[in-house]
Design a protein around this motif. Structure first.
Motif, PDB file in Angstrom:
ATOM      1  N   ALA A  49       0.824  -1.205   0.000  1.00 57.35           N
ATOM      2  CA  ALA A  49       0.000   0.000   0.000  1.00 57.35           C
ATOM      3  C   ALA A  49       0.862   1.260   0.000  1.00 57.35           C
ATOM      4  CB  ALA A  49      -0.931  -0.008   1.212  1.00 57.35           C
ATOM      5  N   SER A  50       1.924   1.261   0.786  1.00 55.49           N
ATOM      6  CA  SER A  50       2.825   2.412   0.848  1.00 55.49           C
ATOM      7  C   SER A  50       3.540   2.632  -0.483  1.00 55.49           C
ATOM      8  CB  SER A  50       3.853   2.198   1.967  1.00 55.49           C
ATOM      9  OG  SER A  50       4.792   3.242   2.001  1.00 55.49           O
ATOM     10  N   LEU A  51       3.976   1.555  -1.101  1.00 53.64           N
ATOM     11  CA  LEU A  51       4.669   1.661  -2.382  1.00 53.64           C
ATOM     12  C   LEU A  51       3.733   2.187  -3.468  1.00 53.64           C
ATOM     13  CD1 LEU A  51       6.727  -1.656  -2.309  1.00 53.64           C
ATOM     14  CD2 LEU A  51       7.653   0.660  -2.285  1.00 53.64           C
ATOM     15  N   LYS A  52       2.497   1.763  -3.439  1.00 52.71           N
ATOM     16  CA  LYS A  52       1.525   2.227  -4.430  1.00 52.71           C
ATOM     17  C   LYS A  52       1.333   3.737  -4.364  1.00 52.71           C
ATOM     18  CE  LYS A  52      -1.441  -1.841  -5.047  1.00 52.71           C
ATOM     19  NZ  LYS A  52      -2.827  -2.348  -4.921  1.00 52.71           N
ATOM     20  N   ILE A  53       1.271   4.275  -3.158  1.00 51.11           N
ATOM     21  CA  ILE A  53       1.095   5.720  -2.981  1.00 51.11           C
ATOM     22  C   ILE A  53       2.276   6.474  -3.578  1.00 51.11           C
ATOM     23  CG2 ILE A  53       0.980   7.567  -1.270  1.00 51.11           C
ATOM     24  CD1 ILE A  53      -0.558   5.615   0.546  1.00 51.11           C
ATOM     25  N   SER A  57       2.043   8.852  -7.104  1.00 52.85           N
ATOM     26  CA  SER A  57       2.336  10.279  -7.045  1.00 52.85           C
ATOM     27  C   SER A  57       3.448  10.696  -7.999  1.00 52.85           C
ATOM     28  CB  SER A  57       2.707  10.690  -5.614  1.00 52.85           C
ATOM     29  OG  SER A  57       3.908  10.057  -5.213  1.00 52.85           O
ATOM     30  N   SER A  58       4.205   9.720  -8.489  1.00 57.39           N
ATOM     31  CA  SER A  58       5.319  10.041  -9.390  1.00 57.39           C
ATOM     32  C   SER A  58       4.902  10.112 -10.855  1.00 57.39           C
ATOM     33  CB  SER A  58       6.426   8.997  -9.236  1.00 57.39           C
ATOM     34  OG  SER A  58       6.043   7.765  -9.821  1.00 57.39           O
ATOM     35  N   GLU A  73      -0.473   8.746 -20.015  1.00 52.81           N
ATOM     36  CA  GLU A  73       0.086   8.439 -18.699  1.00 52.81           C
ATOM     37  C   GLU A  73       1.576   8.140 -18.854  1.00 52.81           C
ATOM     38  OE1 GLU A  73      -1.469   8.538 -15.892  1.00 52.81           O
ATOM     39  OE2 GLU A  73      -3.611   8.282 -16.287  1.00 52.81           O
ATOM     40  N   ASP A  74       2.401   8.956 -18.246  1.00 48.19           N
ATOM     41  CA  ASP A  74       3.848   8.831 -18.374  1.00 48.19           C
ATOM     42  C   ASP A  74       4.420   8.119 -17.147  1.00 48.19           C
ATOM     43  OD1 ASP A  74       6.474   9.073 -19.083  1.00 48.19           O
ATOM     44  OD2 ASP A  74       6.614  11.224 -18.690  1.00 48.19           O
ATOM     45  N   ILE A  75       4.907   6.894 -17.345  1.00 54.57           N
ATOM     46  CA  ILE A  75       5.496   6.125 -16.243  1.00 54.57           C
ATOM     47  C   ILE A  75       7.005   6.296 -16.151  1.00 54.57           C
ATOM     48  CG2 ILE A  75       3.687   4.367 -16.440  1.00 54.57           C
ATOM     49  CD1 ILE A  75       5.897   2.563 -17.731  1.00 54.57           C
ATOM     50  N   LEU A  76       7.608   7.025 -17.089  1.00 55.87           N
ATOM     51  CA  LEU A  76       9.065   7.118 -17.142  1.00 55.87           C
ATOM     52  C   LEU A  76       9.717   7.751 -15.913  1.00 55.87           C
ATOM     53  CD1 LEU A  76       9.654   7.903 -20.918  1.00 55.87           C
ATOM     54  CD2 LEU A  76       9.755   5.713 -19.720  1.00 55.87           C
ATOM     55  N   PRO A  77       9.037   8.660 -15.180  1.00 57.54           N
ATOM     56  CA  PRO A  77       9.669   9.174 -13.953  1.00 57.54           C
ATOM     57  C   PRO A  77      10.021   8.081 -12.951  1.00 57.54           C
ATOM     58  CG  PRO A  77       7.880  10.610 -14.597  1.00 57.54           C
ATOM     59  CD  PRO A  77       7.796   9.408 -15.497  1.00 57.54           C
ATOM     60  N   ILE A  78       9.294   6.978 -12.980  1.00 56.39           N
ATOM     61  CA  ILE A  78       9.609   5.863 -12.077  1.00 56.39           C
ATOM     62  C   ILE A  78      11.008   5.337 -12.351  1.00 56.39           C
ATOM     63  CG2 ILE A  78       9.034   3.474 -11.491  1.00 56.39           C
ATOM     64  CD1 ILE A  78       6.100   4.166 -11.921  1.00 56.39           C
ATOM     65  N   ASN A  81      14.237   7.464 -11.310  1.00 58.99           N
ATOM     66  CA  ASN A  81      14.574   7.545  -9.891  1.00 58.99           C
ATOM     67  C   ASN A  81      14.876   6.134  -9.375  1.00 58.99           C
ATOM     68  OD1 ASN A  81      14.174   7.420  -6.989  1.00 58.99           O
ATOM     69  ND2 ASN A  81      13.310   9.480  -7.105  1.00 58.99           N
ATOM     70  N   PRO A  82      16.121   5.851  -8.967  1.00 59.95           N
ATOM     71  CA  PRO A  82      16.483   4.497  -8.529  1.00 59.95           C
ATOM     72  C   PRO A  82      15.598   3.967  -7.396  1.00 59.95           C
ATOM     73  CG  PRO A  82      18.458   5.824  -8.828  1.00 59.95           C
ATOM     74  CD  PRO A  82      17.288   6.766  -8.960  1.00 59.95           C
ATOM     75  N   GLU A  83      15.219   4.845  -6.476  1.00 58.00           N
ATOM     76  CA  GLU A  83      14.383   4.400  -5.354  1.00 58.00           C
ATOM     77  C   GLU A  83      12.993   3.996  -5.838  1.00 58.00           C
ATOM     78  OE1 GLU A  83      12.597   6.081  -1.098  1.00 58.00           O
ATOM     79  OE2 GLU A  83      14.099   7.230  -2.197  1.00 58.00           O
ATOM     80  N   LEU A  84      12.428   4.786  -6.758  1.00 61.09           N
ATOM     81  CA  LEU A  84      11.113   4.445  -7.301  1.00 61.09           C
ATOM     82  C   LEU A  84      11.180   3.193  -8.164  1.00 61.09           C
ATOM     83  CD1 LEU A  84       9.780   7.987  -8.311  1.00 61.09           C
ATOM     84  CD2 LEU A  84       8.951   6.531  -6.442  1.00 61.09           C
ATOM     85  N   HIS A  85      12.250   3.064  -8.920  1.00 59.94           N
ATOM     86  CA  HIS A  85      12.445   1.885  -9.757  1.00 59.94           C
ATOM     87  C   HIS A  85      12.471   0.621  -8.899  1.00 59.94           C
ATOM     88  CE1 HIS A  85      14.891   0.075 -13.365  1.00 59.94           C
ATOM     89  NE2 HIS A  85      13.862  -0.680 -13.016  1.00 59.94           N
ATOM     90  N   GLU A  86      13.239   0.678  -7.833  1.00 56.00           N
ATOM     91  CA  GLU A  86      13.291  -0.433  -6.890  1.00 56.00           C
ATOM     92  C   GLU A  86      11.919  -0.674  -6.272  1.00 56.00           C
ATOM     93  OE1 GLU A  86      14.018  -3.365  -4.151  1.00 56.00           O
ATOM     94  OE2 GLU A  86      15.320  -2.764  -5.815  1.00 56.00           O
ATOM     95  N   GLY A  87      11.214   0.418  -5.942  1.00 53.36           N
ATOM     96  CA  GLY A  87       9.886   0.306  -5.353  1.00 53.36           C
ATOM     97  C   GLY A  87       8.897  -0.360  -6.291  1.00 53.36           C
ATOM     98  N   LEU A  88       8.994  -0.049  -7.575  1.00 53.25           N
ATOM     99  CA  LEU A  88       8.110  -0.669  -8.562  1.00 53.25           C
ATOM    100  C   LEU A  88       8.324  -2.183  -8.602  1.00 53.25           C
ATOM    101  CD1 LEU A  88       6.145  -0.597 -10.992  1.00 53.25           C
ATOM    102  CD2 LEU A  88       8.153  -0.243 -12.440  1.00 53.25           C
ATOM    103  N   LEU A  89       9.583  -2.585  -8.676  1.00 55.41           N
ATOM    104  CA  LEU A  89       9.878  -4.015  -8.738  1.00 55.41           C
ATOM    105  C   LEU A  89       9.419  -4.735  -7.475  1.00 55.41           C
ATOM    106  CD1 LEU A  89      13.441  -3.851 -10.319  1.00 55.41           C
ATOM    107  CD2 LEU A  89      11.305  -4.508 -11.447  1.00 55.41           C
TER     108      LEU A  89
END
Length: 231
Positions: A49-53, A57-58, A73-78, A81-89
């Protein structure tokens, strides 16, 4: 505190004293953060749930791209950002675990944005990665499936030996819109003898009802658009 939680007599000196009734027992995991111990890791549901938020927002939106009436819908900001990239995975990994589909043998990523995270997700899940590409892009014998687009049709291909008989397959892409391309990928998996366990997307354009075309359960990580952009 009930007597059932009283430490045994042979407990080490550091925990031998029974805490008073009005104080939490620091030896219990649920009270670790209050007793001076490191806080426990959040549950999988809370972590997801935290990762989804953070991921939601990104995202960026671009009206009228690539043509009027479309909200892109642009997903490229994920991925920037290394932290967001890791969060997505991590979020996708948790989503697959939560689904109950079981561990896949193969992750199939759709051309082209499914290639951004499909290989990394496959590595995390201990699965092989197989790309589905537009016709003419893959060498060797291939299976082909046609799918409908807004202005005509297109073709997807998969190498004929990419999926083995009986393998469990997870199909992934960034966004599900009309569902035609994902359905074509699923049909290729079936042609090769595999079984589609499920489809996973980062976003869904709900108003297009693309999931209705798919032959296996669908999981969408983030909240998508519910209606078309007003022109």
């Amino acid at each position: 505190m009930s007597s059932t939680n009283t430490p045994a007599a042979h407990t080490s000196k550091a925990t031998s004293s029974h805490p008073s009734r009005d104080k939490p027992d620091p030896t219990l995991e649920s009270n670790a953060s209050q007793g001076g111990f490191a806080a426990t890791r959040p549950s999988a549901a809370a972590e997801l749930a935290s990762l989804k938020i953070k991921l939601q927002s990104s995202l960026r939106q671009f009206p009228d791209f690539p043509e009027p009436g479309i909200l892109f819908e642009d997903i490229l900001p994920i991925f920037a950002n290394p932290e967001l990239h890791e969060g997505l995975l991590r979020a996708l990994e948790l989503a697959v675990e939560k689904s109950g589909w079981g561990k896949p043998d193969v992750v199939v990523g759709l051309d082209a944005r499914g290639f951004l995270f499909g290989p990394s997700l496959a590595l995390r899940l201990g699965a092989s990665f197989v790309p589905v590409r537009k016709r003419g892009k893959l060498p060797g014998p291939c299976e082909t499936a046609e799918f409908q687009k807004e202005y005509g049709s297109d073709f997807f291909q998969m190498q004929a030996d990419a999926v083995k008989q009986g393998q469990k397959v997870l199909v992934v892409d960034d966004i599900i819109a009309t569902g035609g391309s994902a359905a074509a990928a699923g049909s290729l998996v079936t042609k090769l003898g595999g079984t589609v366990a499920g489809y996973v997307f980062i976003l869904e354009l709900d108003f297009l009802k693309g999931r209705d075309k798919l032959d296996a359960p669908v999981y969408t990580l983030l909240t998508g658009q519910e209606e078309k952009l007003e022109q």
